[in-house]
Scaffold this motif. Sequence first.
Motif, PDB file in Angstrom:
ATOM      1  N   VAL A 165      23.230  81.027   0.160  1.00  0.00           N
ATOM      2  CA  VAL A 165      22.085  80.133  -0.011  1.00  0.00           C
ATOM      3  C   VAL A 165      22.284  78.985   0.967  1.00  0.00           C
ATOM      4  CG1 VAL A 165      20.791  78.654  -1.582  1.00  0.00           C
ATOM      5  CG2 VAL A 165      21.880  80.748  -2.452  1.00  0.00           C
ATOM      6  N   THR A 166      21.354  78.831   1.901  1.00  0.00           N
ATOM      7  CA  THR A 166      21.530  77.845   2.959  1.00  0.00           C
ATOM      8  C   THR A 166      21.388  76.430   2.426  1.00  0.00           C
ATOM      9  OG1 THR A 166      19.198  77.995   3.565  1.00  0.00           O
ATOM     10  CG2 THR A 166      20.737  79.438   4.736  1.00  0.00           C
ATOM     11  N   GLY A 167      22.027  75.496   3.133  1.00  0.00           N
ATOM     12  CA  GLY A 167      21.973  74.096   2.773  1.00  0.00           C
ATOM     13  C   GLY A 167      23.199  73.370   3.292  1.00  0.00           C
ATOM     14  N   GLU A 168      23.218  72.074   3.067  1.00  0.00           N
ATOM     15  CA  GLU A 168      24.297  71.241   3.576  1.00  0.00           C
ATOM     16  C   GLU A 168      24.600  70.152   2.558  1.00  0.00           C
ATOM     17  OE1 GLU A 168      25.287  68.877   7.786  1.00  0.00           O
ATOM     18  OE2 GLU A 168      23.401  69.978   7.493  1.00  0.00           O
ATOM     19  N   VAL A 169      25.884  69.917   2.295  1.00  0.00           N
ATOM     20  CA  VAL A 169      26.254  68.936   1.284  1.00  0.00           C
ATOM     21  C   VAL A 169      27.663  68.422   1.556  1.00  0.00           C
ATOM     22  CG1 VAL A 169      27.235  70.648  -0.325  1.00  0.00           C
ATOM     23  CG2 VAL A 169      26.312  68.494  -1.215  1.00  0.00           C
ATOM     24  N   ALA A 170      27.913  67.186   1.183  1.00  0.00           N
ATOM     25  CA  ALA A 170      29.253  66.599   1.203  1.00  0.00           C
ATOM     26  C   ALA A 170      29.568  66.152  -0.224  1.00  0.00           C
ATOM     27  CB  ALA A 170      29.331  65.424   2.165  1.00  0.00           C
ATOM     28  N   ALA A 171      30.655  66.667  -0.782  1.00  0.00           N
ATOM     29  CA  ALA A 171      31.007  66.362  -2.172  1.00  0.00           C
ATOM     30  C   ALA A 171      32.473  66.713  -2.402  1.00  0.00           C
ATOM     31  CB  ALA A 171      30.115  67.146  -3.133  1.00  0.00           C
ATOM     32  N   PRO A 172      33.058  66.184  -3.478  1.00  0.00           N
ATOM     33  CA  PRO A 172      34.441  66.554  -3.806  1.00  0.00           C
ATOM     34  C   PRO A 172      34.549  68.035  -4.144  1.00  0.00           C
ATOM     35  CG  PRO A 172      33.790  64.542  -4.960  1.00  0.00           C
ATOM     36  CD  PRO A 172      32.544  65.124  -4.357  1.00  0.00           C
ATOM     37  N   LEU A 173      35.713  68.601  -3.849  1.00  0.00           N
ATOM     38  CA  LEU A 173      35.970  70.023  -4.052  1.00  0.00           C
ATOM     39  C   LEU A 173      36.836  70.224  -5.288  1.00  0.00           C
ATOM     40  CD1 LEU A 173      35.648  72.860  -2.666  1.00  0.00           C
ATOM     41  CD2 LEU A 173      37.879  72.427  -1.616  1.00  0.00           C
ATOM     42  N   ILE A 174      36.433  71.178  -6.155  1.00  0.00           N
ATOM     43  CA  ILE A 174      37.238  71.540  -7.317  1.00  0.00           C
ATOM     44  C   ILE A 174      37.345  73.066  -7.380  1.00  0.00           C
ATOM     45  CG2 ILE A 174      36.381  69.520  -8.589  1.00  0.00           C
ATOM     46  CD1 ILE A 174      34.875  71.583 -10.410  1.00  0.00           C
ATOM     47  N   GLY A 175      38.235  73.551  -8.239  1.00  0.00           N
ATOM     48  CA  GLY A 175      38.261  74.977  -8.507  1.00  0.00           C
ATOM     49  C   GLY A 175      39.586  75.641  -8.211  1.00  0.00           C
ATOM     50  N   GLY A 176      39.510  76.935  -7.832  1.00  0.00           N
ATOM     51  CA  GLY A 176      40.693  77.745  -7.600  1.00  0.00           C
ATOM     52  C   GLY A 176      40.454  79.166  -8.073  1.00  0.00           C
ATOM     53  N   ASN A 177      41.384  79.682  -8.844  1.00  0.00           N
ATOM     54  CA  ASN A 177      41.291  81.050  -9.324  1.00  0.00           C
ATOM     55  C   ASN A 177      40.327  81.141 -10.513  1.00  0.00           C
ATOM     56  OD1 ASN A 177      42.590  83.210 -11.428  1.00  0.00           O
ATOM     57  ND2 ASN A 177      42.715  83.915  -9.320  1.00  0.00           N
ATOM     58  N   TYR A 255      24.318  84.696 -11.272  1.00  0.00           N
ATOM     59  CA  TYR A 255      24.522  83.429 -11.975  1.00  0.00           C
ATOM     60  C   TYR A 255      24.284  82.201 -11.103  1.00  0.00           C
ATOM     61  CZ  TYR A 255      26.479  86.171 -15.764  1.00  0.00           C
ATOM     62  OH  TYR A 255      26.643  87.081 -16.781  1.00  0.00           O
ATOM     63  N   VAL A 256      24.472  82.324  -9.787  1.00  0.00           N
ATOM     64  CA  VAL A 256      24.426  81.121  -8.951  1.00  0.00           C
ATOM     65  C   VAL A 256      23.332  81.158  -7.885  1.00  0.00           C
ATOM     66  CG1 VAL A 256      26.907  80.840  -9.311  1.00  0.00           C
ATOM     67  CG2 VAL A 256      26.112  81.927  -7.201  1.00  0.00           C
ATOM     68  N   GLY A 257      22.698  82.307  -7.670  1.00  0.00           N
ATOM     69  CA  GLY A 257      21.743  82.427  -6.582  1.00  0.00           C
ATOM     70  C   GLY A 257      20.491  81.596  -6.757  1.00  0.00           C
ATOM     71  N   HIS A 258      20.197  81.177  -7.981  1.00  0.00           N
ATOM     72  CA  HIS A 258      18.960  80.443  -8.257  1.00  0.00           C
ATOM     73  C   HIS A 258      19.191  78.938  -8.425  1.00  0.00           C
ATOM     74  CE1 HIS A 258      20.929  80.984 -12.125  1.00  0.00           C
ATOM     75  NE2 HIS A 258      20.221  79.959 -12.566  1.00  0.00           N
ATOM     76  N   LEU A 259      20.376  78.453  -8.148  1.00  0.00           N
ATOM     77  CA  LEU A 259      20.724  77.071  -8.484  1.00  0.00           C
ATOM     78  C   LEU A 259      20.197  76.029  -7.507  1.00  0.00           C
ATOM     79  CD1 LEU A 259      24.426  77.527  -9.688  1.00  0.00           C
ATOM     80  CD2 LEU A 259      22.349  77.329 -11.081  1.00  0.00           C
ATOM     81  N   ALA A 260      19.627  76.458  -6.382  1.00  0.00           N
ATOM     82  CA  ALA A 260      19.055  75.543  -5.383  1.00  0.00           C
ATOM     83  C   ALA A 260      20.113  74.606  -4.809  1.00  0.00           C
ATOM     84  CB  ALA A 260      17.891  74.749  -5.983  1.00  0.00           C
ATOM     85  N   ILE A 261      21.307  75.124  -4.601  1.00  0.00           N
ATOM     86  CA  ILE A 261      22.387  74.395  -3.946  1.00  0.00           C
ATOM     87  C   ILE A 261      23.013  75.344  -2.915  1.00  0.00           C
ATOM     88  CG2 ILE A 261      22.907  72.886  -5.904  1.00  0.00           C
ATOM     89  CD1 ILE A 261      25.197  74.794  -6.648  1.00  0.00           C
ATOM     90  N   PRO A 262      23.710  74.821  -1.896  1.00  0.00           N
ATOM     91  CA  PRO A 262      24.351  75.712  -0.925  1.00  0.00           C
ATOM     92  C   PRO A 262      25.406  76.602  -1.585  1.00  0.00           C
ATOM     93  CG  PRO A 262      24.278  73.455  -0.112  1.00  0.00           C
ATOM     94  CD  PRO A 262      23.870  73.395  -1.557  1.00  0.00           C
ATOM     95  N   VAL A 263      25.366  77.889  -1.241  1.00  0.00           N
ATOM     96  CA  VAL A 263      26.351  78.850  -1.746  1.00  0.00           C
ATOM     97  C   VAL A 263      26.861  79.651  -0.552  1.00  0.00           C
ATOM     98  CG1 VAL A 263      26.809  80.775  -3.293  1.00  0.00           C
ATOM     99  CG2 VAL A 263      25.151  79.007  -3.963  1.00  0.00           C
ATOM    100  N   ALA A 264      28.192  79.658  -0.373  1.00  0.00           N
ATOM    101  CA  ALA A 264      28.804  80.371   0.750  1.00  0.00           C
ATOM    102  C   ALA A 264      29.753  81.435   0.221  1.00  0.00           C
ATOM    103  CB  ALA A 264      29.553  79.402   1.649  1.00  0.00           C
ATOM    104  N   TYR A 265      29.465  82.698   0.532  1.00  0.00           N
ATOM    105  CA  TYR A 265      30.335  83.809   0.155  1.00  0.00           C
ATOM    106  C   TYR A 265      31.304  84.124   1.309  1.00  0.00           C
ATOM    107  CZ  TYR A 265      27.296  85.007  -3.820  1.00  0.00           C
ATOM    108  OH  TYR A 265      26.578  84.983  -4.982  1.00  0.00           O
ATOM    109  N   GLY A 266      32.359  84.838   0.966  1.00  0.00           N
ATOM    110  CA  GLY A 266      33.274  85.328   1.990  1.00  0.00           C
ATOM    111  C   GLY A 266      34.100  84.261   2.659  1.00  0.00           C
TER     112      GLY A 266
END
Length: 297
Positions: A165-177, A255-266
């Motif tokens: 999902v295309t887009g651009e954002v600057a924000a803190p990163l969280i997550g992991g496994n 689950y995430v394709g409709h969230l209207a935020i940038p999504v990068a796979y791979g």
Amino acid sequence: MKTPPNLKKGDCIAIVATARKVNLNDLQDAIQLAESWGLQVEIGSSIGLSNNQLAGTDAERAADFQKQINNPKIKAIWCAKGGYGSVRILDLIDFSPLQHQPKWIVGYSDVTAIHAHLQNLGIASLHAQMPVGIASKSNASASTLRGVLFGEQQVYTFRNHSYNVTGEVAAPLIGGNLSVLYSLCGSKSFPQQKKVILLFEDLDEYLYHIDRMMQNLKRNGLFSNLSGIIIGGMTEMNDNEIPFGSTAEQIIQEYVGHLAIPVAYGAPFGHQFENLALPLGKTIHLKVDKDKSEIQF
């Protein structure tokens, strides 16, 4: 967010085992690598211990980790190996010294439990390749680890995916496994931050498990306040005799394709040949366009 200072030549780092047992011989490539960067390496007392699958008892692993936190000479703690066991020591450790003397805690996979706990405490940490097996990873897996530790700017570019999902954002990163994040739901270590970029990856899971975990994270509200999502390797997925009917990426997209935020796979991180270093808790810049994705920090 408390950010550890950049390392410099002559600094000392510690290698400890927070989960699976590790032999000293398995660390030689990583020790030589760190020394080639000009670092000194201290081997924790948990290395070489054995308690069935684990590197000693919970108390022994926690004591080693605590010793390295408390030691002002140690500038970073490099977790030796994943597997399982890091969550078992979280409540045995006093992380408060890191509020005054932050130091990079480095690892991925099972170490996600420690990363998530640190993010809720306001302490940045580093999602990166661990010592065991580092010689089998890409050169970039090691060089980006060094780059982040020494404070060098990083730019990662990777190819487009049809579910992006295309887009651009600057924000803190969280997550992991993903599996570890799922296991933390309902605990004080589960991520509480809003308007962040979530990254996740996983290994050797059944496809219906991926769906179950995504359902859980959705119902816990994790997806409702995100600014972006980065998906790394969904590696060596399994299926039942009667197929689930979707790939891991297709499940995630539902689950995430409709969230209207940038999504990068791979993205180039996870249980795969390329496992680039990413600073958790820190702001990164994510850009997803029709041709490629880019992470910069």
